[in-house]
Design a protein around this motif. Structure first.
Motif, mmCIF file in Angstrom:
data_model
loop_
_atom_site.group_PDB
_atom_site.id
_atom_site.type_symbol
_atom_site.label_atom_id
_atom_site.label_comp_id
_atom_site.label_asym_id
_atom_site.label_seq_id
_atom_site.Cartn_x
_atom_site.Cartn_y
_atom_site.Cartn_z
ATOM 1 N N VAL A 186 -12.465 -1.020 -11.201
ATOM 2 C CA VAL A 186 -12.357 0.304 -11.408
ATOM 3 C C VAL A 186 -11.273 0.886 -12.444
ATOM 4 C CG1 VAL A 186 -12.018 2.487 -9.767
ATOM 5 C CG2 VAL A 186 -12.954 0.574 -8.917
ATOM 6 N N ARG A 215 -16.078 -2.562 1.699
ATOM 7 C CA ARG A 215 -15.703 -3.691 1.707
ATOM 8 C C ARG A 215 -16.442 -4.627 2.580
ATOM 9 N NH1 ARG A 215 -12.088 -6.012 -1.074
ATOM 10 N NH2 ARG A 215 -11.085 -4.156 -2.200
ATOM 11 N N ASP A 245 0.876 -1.160 -0.013
ATOM 12 C CA ASP A 245 0.000 -0.030 -0.176
ATOM 13 C C ASP A 245 0.665 1.240 0.015
ATOM 14 O OD1 ASP A 245 0.995 -0.224 2.338
ATOM 15 O OD2 ASP A 245 -0.862 -0.120 3.477
ATOM 16 N N GLU A 261 -12.011 1.121 2.093
ATOM 17 C CA GLU A 261 -10.757 0.356 1.734
ATOM 18 C C GLU A 261 -9.644 1.101 2.078
ATOM 19 O OE1 GLU A 261 -11.089 -1.783 -0.286
ATOM 20 O OE2 GLU A 261 -9.553 -2.033 -1.656
ATOM 21 N N ASN A 262 -9.763 2.269 2.436
ATOM 22 C CA ASN A 262 -8.469 2.897 2.964
ATOM 23 C C ASN A 262 -8.144 2.430 4.366
ATOM 24 O OD1 ASN A 262 -6.639 4.753 4.172
ATOM 25 N ND2 ASN A 262 -7.539 6.298 3.114
ATOM 26 N N PRO A 263 -6.902 1.645 4.521
ATOM 27 C CA PRO A 263 -6.589 1.045 5.673
ATOM 28 C C PRO A 263 -6.553 1.893 6.795
ATOM 29 C CG PRO A 263 -4.583 1.073 4.290
ATOM 30 C CD PRO A 263 -5.911 1.569 3.383
ATOM 31 N N ARG A 264 -6.331 3.451 6.640
ATOM 32 C CA ARG A 264 -6.266 4.417 7.789
ATOM 33 C C ARG A 264 -7.388 4.536 8.408
ATOM 34 N NH1 ARG A 264 -2.192 8.051 3.926
ATOM 35 N NH2 ARG A 264 -0.501 6.462 3.934
ATOM 36 N N LEU A 265 -8.556 3.864 7.888
ATOM 37 C CA LEU A 265 -9.853 4.310 8.409
ATOM 38 C C LEU A 265 -10.321 3.054 9.004
ATOM 39 C CD1 LEU A 265 -11.620 6.593 5.694
ATOM 40 C CD2 LEU A 265 -10.329 7.153 7.998
ATOM 41 N N ILE A 313 -13.592 8.471 -1.546
ATOM 42 C CA ILE A 313 -12.356 8.324 -1.459
ATOM 43 C C ILE A 313 -11.745 7.121 -0.245
ATOM 44 C CG2 ILE A 313 -11.976 10.046 0.434
ATOM 45 C CD1 ILE A 313 -9.658 11.105 -1.077
ATOM 46 N N ASP A 314 -12.690 6.840 0.724
ATOM 47 C CA ASP A 314 -12.648 5.779 1.716
ATOM 48 C C ASP A 314 -12.377 4.397 0.866
ATOM 49 O OD1 ASP A 314 -12.319 7.798 3.267
ATOM 50 O OD2 ASP A 314 -14.510 7.438 4.167
ATOM 51 N N VAL A 352 -5.245 3.794 -14.633
ATOM 52 C CA VAL A 352 -4.919 2.728 -13.340
ATOM 53 C C VAL A 352 -6.209 2.069 -13.508
ATOM 54 C CG1 VAL A 352 -4.825 2.736 -10.964
ATOM 55 C CG2 VAL A 352 -3.808 4.766 -11.947
ATOM 56 N N VAL A 353 -5.830 0.932 -13.506
ATOM 57 C CA VAL A 353 -6.984 -0.009 -13.461
ATOM 58 C C VAL A 353 -7.006 -1.200 -12.365
ATOM 59 C CG1 VAL A 353 -7.834 -2.089 -15.010
ATOM 60 C CG2 VAL A 353 -6.940 -0.163 -16.034
ATOM 61 N N ARG A 354 -8.224 -1.243 -11.693
ATOM 62 C CA ARG A 354 -8.076 -2.240 -10.521
ATOM 63 C C ARG A 354 -9.296 -3.203 -10.732
ATOM 64 N NH1 ARG A 354 -9.957 1.299 -6.064
ATOM 65 N NH2 ARG A 354 -7.899 2.421 -6.594
ATOM 66 N N ALA A 355 -8.791 -4.538 -10.708
ATOM 67 C CA ALA A 355 -9.676 -5.671 -10.964
ATOM 68 C C ALA A 355 -10.125 -5.870 -9.451
ATOM 69 C CB ALA A 355 -9.260 -6.830 -11.696
ATOM 70 N N MET A 356 -11.280 -6.383 -9.208
ATOM 71 C CA MET A 356 -11.662 -6.810 -7.672
ATOM 72 C C MET A 356 -11.847 -8.162 -7.665
ATOM 73 S SD MET A 356 -12.140 -3.418 -6.867
ATOM 74 C CE MET A 356 -12.670 -3.634 -5.150
ATOM 75 N N ASN A 401 -3.851 1.202 -5.112
ATOM 76 C CA ASN A 401 -4.081 0.214 -3.973
ATOM 77 C C ASN A 401 -3.181 -0.932 -4.373
ATOM 78 O OD1 ASN A 401 -5.427 -0.542 -2.012
ATOM 79 N ND2 ASN A 401 -7.310 -0.728 -2.783
ATOM 80 N N LEU A 411 -16.066 -5.686 -2.721
ATOM 81 C CA LEU A 411 -16.421 -4.164 -2.501
ATOM 82 C C LEU A 411 -17.906 -4.168 -3.262
ATOM 83 C CD1 LEU A 411 -14.974 -1.390 -1.797
ATOM 84 C CD2 LEU A 411 -14.721 -1.017 -4.018
ATOM 85 N N VAL A 433 -18.839 -4.395 -6.986
ATOM 86 C CA VAL A 433 -17.789 -3.430 -7.809
ATOM 87 C C VAL A 433 -16.983 -4.525 -8.748
ATOM 88 C CG1 VAL A 433 -15.967 -2.019 -7.887
ATOM 89 C CG2 VAL A 433 -17.876 -1.413 -6.453
ATOM 90 N N MET A 480 -11.084 4.291 -1.945
ATOM 91 C CA MET A 480 -9.959 4.399 -2.976
ATOM 92 C C MET A 480 -10.645 4.796 -4.314
ATOM 93 S SD MET A 480 -7.136 4.216 -1.481
ATOM 94 C CE MET A 480 -5.872 3.377 -2.688
ATOM 95 N N ILE A 481 -11.725 5.514 -4.383
ATOM 96 C CA ILE A 481 -12.310 5.989 -5.587
ATOM 97 C C ILE A 481 -12.301 7.223 -5.794
ATOM 98 C CG2 ILE A 481 -14.319 5.662 -6.925
ATOM 99 C CD1 ILE A 481 -14.822 2.983 -5.972
ATOM 100 N N ASN A 482 -11.615 7.834 -6.787
ATOM 101 C CA ASN A 482 -11.381 9.158 -6.859
ATOM 102 C C ASN A 482 -12.307 9.805 -7.954
ATOM 103 O OD1 ASN A 482 -9.854 11.317 -6.314
ATOM 104 N ND2 ASN A 482 -7.918 10.652 -7.544
ATOM 105 N N MET A 485 -3.879 7.209 -4.375
ATOM 106 C CA MET A 485 -5.023 6.677 -4.646
ATOM 107 C C MET A 485 -4.712 5.296 -5.471
ATOM 108 S SD MET A 485 -7.615 8.383 -2.957
ATOM 109 C CE MET A 485 -9.008 7.793 -3.892
ATOM 110 N N ARG A 501 -6.069 14.320 2.005
ATOM 111 C CA ARG A 501 -5.936 14.579 3.303
ATOM 112 C C ARG A 501 -4.344 14.558 3.958
ATOM 113 N NH1 ARG A 501 -10.137 9.569 4.440
ATOM 114 N NH2 ARG A 501 -11.856 10.772 4.007
ATOM 115 N N ILE A 507 -0.656 4.433 -1.875
ATOM 116 C CA ILE A 507 -1.762 4.671 -1.310
ATOM 117 C C ILE A 507 -2.066 6.053 -1.221
ATOM 118 C CG2 ILE A 507 -1.575 4.936 1.219
ATOM 119 C CD1 ILE A 507 -4.260 3.436 1.480
#
Lengths: 217, 217
Positions: B213, B177, A136, B190-194, B139-140, A213-217, A144, B162, B210, B142-144, A142, A193, A139
């Motif tokens: 992305v 998630r 990460d 998705e954000n590990p800081r949360l 954003i949480d 950027v491409v994210r498969a889930m 992952n 997700l 999902v 990880m989607i912008n 943005m 942030r 991160i």
DNA sequence: TATTATACCGAACTGATGTTCTTTGTCAAT
DNA sequence: ATTGACAAAGAACATCAGTTCGGTATAATA
């Protein structure tokens, strides 16, 4: 988009499906006789007739008097896509954080990633390569763990773009949003942030631009 | 992957480029006579001969004795992709946060998004749709802002995936998630800081999963 | 120079392929 | 029953398209 003005019959729909499957399976359109056999149409003239109807209905397009000239409109065409060589991994350690692939890696990649052409703009094919994000560490950008990052060499600099930035004094390469300000770069993590910071332009090299950027889930 | 065992000449390379351009332009392979004219080859038998060489070199493949049977290996095939209907926007307000498109939106979308088939797994085509993320409310996950989110209806529940989660007591739909734990859902940003949090399974509905992305830059 | 091998051309050939046309079948109106 | 309109089948046709093959030019070798 306009709906078909003409309702199509069940056998016409079946023929359309067959043509679609044929293209998906074989990578090229079928002949009239392929269609006749495959969709169980009684005669060639019926194939021709149904094709006229399907064209009127807006489902297909075809070049007349040319072999294998039929195409299903809902299918993408080869020109809609490019294949990008997969050239390695983005890790969190500085040295190999964002690798720049050599010529051999570009020509003999582990894998080829299909990407919509609309995503890569006007980039030359040979300038594109793909990296897999690990951990990460990205991160803040943005990005992952597991994300696919499509990079472009020989980019035109565009203020505010996401770049692979080599920081020579830190011996570290990461992805950051970059703004130029005189002889300094403003490097802004993608995550709002986190706070941006400045570096001297001489100690920062832009190695490539992130195209998508491409994210498969 | 094996490199070509045979070096190809300049005119063979030119012929290869012509075939590639033809496929990209016309969406189907050329005939031998197209190639002869287009790449300025002196005779048909030379076209056939060069094709043999290019095949040995691993650059092309072709069905013999079949019209328009040649294909450039480096080009993607229509079956490598699907086109997904673009059905709206993910916003930060709860009511329409993650919309579920109706049948009409699926059939007459604003736009079609080409997506690599490898990204959408075994999903049925009619279950897929695309949404555009607006604002940084996701954003949480990880989607912008501006990201393209490919969603799937009629998914099989997979722990840790997700999902678009409708929280009825908050009147809010967001992407989280999801882990199942008895009669409770664990919703993990998705954000590990949360930090993750729990909700009652009855007050949470999974509206879609999902699938991937995509972020153009 | 004679010989051999190779690359190359062009025409002819055979099967593939889109088009056309006549015949047949169906159904409704008269 | 007869007619007309229409859809459909199947054969025939003309062109398209991949393959083959004899002949010619070129180059290397002895």
């Amino acid at each position: 988009m306009a709906r078909p003005t003409q309702r199509i019959t069940e056998s016409q729909q079946a023929m359309l499906s067959y043509i679609q499957d044929y293209i998906l399976t074989n990578g090229r359109p079928p002949t009239f006789r392929d269609i006749q056999r495959g969709a169980n149409i009684s005669s060639l003239s019926m194939v021709s007739h149904y094709l006229d109807i399907l064209r009127e209905a807006g489902e297909i397009e075809f070049n007349e008097s040319s072999s294998r000239g039929v195409w299903v409109k809902s299918l993408p065409k080869p020109g809609d896509f490019v294949r990008v060589p997969m050239c390695g991994v983005i890790t969190c350690d500085g040295e190999h954080g964002v690798p720049t692939p050599d010529a051999d890696a570009l020509r003999n990649p582990e894998d080829w990633i299909p990407v919509a052409r609309s995503l890569v703009g006007n980039a030359k094919l040979e300038d594109l390569y793909a990296l897999r994000a690990r951990g990460d560490s990205m991160i803040d950008a943005m990005i992952n763990d597991g994300d696919l990052v499509i990079m472009r060499r020989n980019f035109d600099y565009k203020d505010g773009g996401l770049y692979a930035v080599m920081l020579s004094d830190r011996n570290e390469t990461t992805l950051k949003r970059v703004f130029k300000d005189g002889k300094k770069f403003k490097l802004k993590p993608e995550n709002p942030r986190l706070e941006p910071f400045w570096v001297d332009a001489r100690s920062a090299q832009l190695q490539g631009r992130v195209v998508c950027v491409v994210r498969a889930m």
